[in-house]
Design a protein around this motif. Structure first.
Motif, short mmCIF file in Angstrom:
data_model
loop_
_atom_site.label_atom_id
_atom_site.label_comp_id
_atom_site.label_asym_id
_atom_site.label_seq_id
_atom_site.Cartn_x
_atom_site.Cartn_y
_atom_site.Cartn_z
N ALA A 1 0.85 -1.18 0.00
CA ALA A 1 0.00 0.00 0.00
C ALA A 1 0.89 1.24 0.00
O ALA A 1 2.10 1.17 0.27
CB ALA A 1 -0.92 0.00 1.22
N ILE A 2 0.30 2.38 -0.32
CA ILE A 2 1.06 3.62 -0.48
C ILE A 2 0.53 4.66 0.51
O ILE A 2 -0.67 4.94 0.55
CB ILE A 2 0.93 4.18 -1.91
CG1 ILE A 2 1.24 3.10 -2.95
CG2 ILE A 2 1.86 5.38 -2.10
CD1 ILE A 2 0.79 3.47 -4.36
N GLN A 3 1.43 5.23 1.29
CA GLN A 3 1.04 6.21 2.30
C GLN A 3 1.92 7.43 2.22
O GLN A 3 3.14 7.35 2.01
CB GLN A 3 1.13 5.59 3.71
CG GLN A 3 0.74 6.54 4.82
CD GLN A 3 0.58 5.84 6.17
OE1 GLN A 3 0.52 4.63 6.24
NE2 GLN A 3 0.50 6.63 7.24
N ARG A 4 1.31 8.59 2.41
CA ARG A 4 2.04 9.86 2.55
C ARG A 4 1.39 10.63 3.67
O ARG A 4 0.20 10.95 3.61
CB ARG A 4 2.02 10.67 1.26
CG ARG A 4 2.82 11.98 1.36
CD ARG A 4 2.74 12.76 0.06
NE ARG A 4 3.56 13.96 0.12
CZ ARG A 4 3.15 15.14 0.61
NH1 ARG A 4 1.90 15.26 1.07
NH2 ARG A 4 3.97 16.18 0.63
N GLY A 5 2.15 10.93 4.72
CA GLY A 5 1.55 11.53 5.89
C GLY A 5 0.52 10.57 6.46
O GLY A 5 0.73 9.35 6.49
N PRO A 6 -0.64 11.06 6.90
CA PRO A 6 -1.66 10.17 7.43
C PRO A 6 -2.57 9.59 6.35
O PRO A 6 -3.49 8.83 6.64
CB PRO A 6 -2.47 11.09 8.34
CG PRO A 6 -2.39 12.42 7.65
CD PRO A 6 -1.01 12.48 7.04
N VAL A 7 -2.32 9.94 5.08
CA VAL A 7 -3.25 9.64 4.00
C VAL A 7 -2.83 8.39 3.23
O VAL A 7 -1.68 8.26 2.80
CB VAL A 7 -3.35 10.83 3.03
CG1 VAL A 7 -4.25 10.50 1.84
CG2 VAL A 7 -3.86 12.07 3.76
N MET A 8 -3.78 7.47 3.07
CA MET A 8 -3.59 6.30 2.22
C MET A 8 -4.04 6.64 0.80
O MET A 8 -5.04 7.33 0.60
CB MET A 8 -4.39 5.10 2.74
CG MET A 8 -3.98 4.63 4.12
SD MET A 8 -2.21 4.29 4.33
CE MET A 8 -1.92 3.11 2.99
N PHE A 9 -3.30 6.11 -0.17
CA PHE A 9 -3.59 6.39 -1.57
C PHE A 9 -4.07 5.12 -2.27
O PHE A 9 -3.85 4.00 -1.79
CB PHE A 9 -2.35 6.96 -2.27
CG PHE A 9 -2.08 8.39 -1.91
CD1 PHE A 9 -2.38 9.42 -2.80
CD2 PHE A 9 -1.54 8.73 -0.68
CE1 PHE A 9 -2.16 10.74 -2.46
CE2 PHE A 9 -1.31 10.05 -0.33
CZ PHE A 9 -1.62 11.06 -1.23
N CYS A 10 -4.72 5.31 -3.40
CA CYS A 10 -5.20 4.18 -4.19
C CYS A 10 -5.02 4.49 -5.67
O CYS A 10 -4.85 5.66 -6.06
CB CYS A 10 -6.66 3.88 -3.88
SG CYS A 10 -7.82 5.16 -4.47
N LEU A 11 -5.06 3.46 -6.49
CA LEU A 11 -5.13 3.63 -7.93
C LEU A 11 -6.59 3.56 -8.35
O LEU A 11 -7.31 2.65 -7.93
CB LEU A 11 -4.33 2.55 -8.66
CG LEU A 11 -2.83 2.45 -8.38
CD1 LEU A 11 -2.20 1.42 -9.32
CD2 LEU A 11 -2.13 3.79 -8.53
N GLU A 12 -7.03 4.52 -9.15
CA GLU A 12 -8.38 4.48 -9.71
C GLU A 12 -8.25 4.47 -11.22
O GLU A 12 -7.38 5.14 -11.80
CB GLU A 12 -9.21 5.67 -9.23
CG GLU A 12 -10.69 5.52 -9.54
CD GLU A 12 -11.57 6.58 -8.87
OE1 GLU A 12 -12.77 6.32 -8.71
OE2 GLU A 12 -11.05 7.65 -8.50
N GLY A 13 -9.14 3.73 -11.88
CA GLY A 13 -9.00 3.48 -13.31
C GLY A 13 -8.88 4.73 -14.15
O GLY A 13 -8.03 4.81 -15.05
#
Length: 386
Positions: free
Chosen positions: A257-269
């Motif tokens: 998974a990918i995190q920056r600061g407290p925020v989790m990121f996702c891939l969207e189409g």
């Protein structure tokens, strides 16, 4: 809960049946229930655990839930809601305007109004800061009243400036929570770990000078005689870091998974050149570029990286991928989405080559039929329920 049943987004409750927990480490992504109300309850519960113990690890958990699993439950327009918050979708999930059991809309609205309560706490004359949000607060301690103004672009930026204005000059401690994600731990257990260390530690200054700090219980504590106009500058490292789940979490094996600061990121189409997600993989150690896009999704930080794509013939090619904050997905229509991204080709799923079946489309009614095919017409009408 935090060591065996917590999603990386702060969501809890893997099962729709009974809206409850499953066995230890059952953290399926595609079928994750993660009810919006449960994420809100996660904040309430951990806030009370913090009040009972004074330990910042509980604030770490409720911050994670707040910035990810709670606000993902409401659209940016404020009028559509997720009952469940999956960490993966093939495009079948979309927020709804209302539910037969409409607990989530009401819970979201009352929760948002309560957020200021979770920012500060007091113990005697000491003030504890748990959340970083631009604001001004008037705080009553045992023997004083203190106004604290926060100036920050958090969570996009790690710099937070506090202007301290006590009614009475005096000695007391200001305790600033240093999130676990700013160090070695995404959560205060071994359920998730970072694949790399932060590039630099946090820094803390008082009136422009490096402060003498006491670390403990997740806080950087500065004890001094405070007077009106004192300025504290905290800077947290905002590296983009990849997260690995405990080996017992079967659905996350081979994924990061990918995190920056407290925020989790996702891939969207829709952010990918070919509108697909599941055929992409991002190896460990991949470098990401962070950029703030004010016109996208009401203004968000996005992450870009050179990744890989597995093709239907088994070959691999280089592609660029773009990630958005998980909380903002599905605001541009239903689409593919994933929080946990394969780190190698064997964990990715190639998009199959087109076939007659995959290209087929259902018509609402026959559009043009030749005069020599009456039997086919009749059969189609029967099959479609005409």
């Amino acid at each position: 809960m935090a060591s065996r049943k917590l999603y990386i987004t702060g969501g809890i409750g893997s099962r729709a049946q009974g809206e409850g927990f499953g066995p230890d480490y059952e953290l399926h992504n595609h079928t994750a229930y993660c009810e919006t109300c449960a994420a809100i309850a996660n904040v309430y519960w951990n806030y009370r655990m913090f009040l009972a113990t004074g330990d910042a690890k509980y604030a770490d958990v409720y911050e994670r839930a707040l910035y990810n699993g709670v606000i993902s439950g409401v659209s940016l327009s404020g009028d559509k809601f997720f009952y469940d918050n999956p960490l993966e979708s093939m495009g079948q999930h979309e927020r709804q305007r209302w539910f037969g059991c409409a607990c989530c809309p009401g819970n979201v609205t009352r929760f948002m109004a309560s957020v200021p309560n979770y920012m500060y706490a007091t113990q005697g004359d000491d003030v504890l800061v748990n959340l970083f949000i631009q604001s001004s607060a008037e705080i009553a301690t045992d023997n004083n009243n203190v106004t604290i103004a926060q100036t920050t672009d958090y969570p996009w930026d790690g710099k937070v400036t506090f202007t301290i204005t006590p009614d009475n000059e005096g000695e007391w401690a200001l305790r600033l929570r240093i999130p676990g994600w700013a160090g070695e731990s995404p959560v205060p257990t071994d359920l998730y770990t970072f694949t790399s260390a932060p590039k630099q530690p946090y820094t803390l200054k008082v009136n422009g000078t490096s402060a003498r700090v006491l670390d403990g219980d997740g806080y950087a504590t500065v004890r001094r005689t405070w007077k009106a106009g004192d300025v504290v500058e905290l800077e947290l490292p905002m590296d983009v870091r990849q997260v690995r789940a405990h080996e017992n979490v079967a659905d996350d094996r081979g994924k990061l998974a990918i995190q920056r600061g407290p925020v989790m990121f996702c891939l969207e189409g829709r952010d990918q050149a070919d509108s697909t997600v599941f055929d992409k993989f991002i190896p460990e150690g991949t470098a990401f570029t962070a950029a703030y896009e004010p016109e996208l999704l009401n203004g968000v930080m996005t992450l870009s990286a050179n990744a890989k794509q597995i093709l239907s013939d088994g070959t691999v090619k280089d592609v660029e991928v773009k990630a958005i904050p998980y909380s903002t997905w599905n605001n541009r229509g239903a689409d593919q989405m994933a929080v946990w991204i394969p780190e190698a080709a064997e964990y990715a799923r190639a998009t199959p080559a087109p076939t007659v079946a995959s290209r087929a489309r259902m018509f609402s009614e026959p559009t043009s039929l030749t005069s020599d095919a009456p039997a086919a017409t009749s059969n189609l009408q029967w099959a479609w329920g005409y």
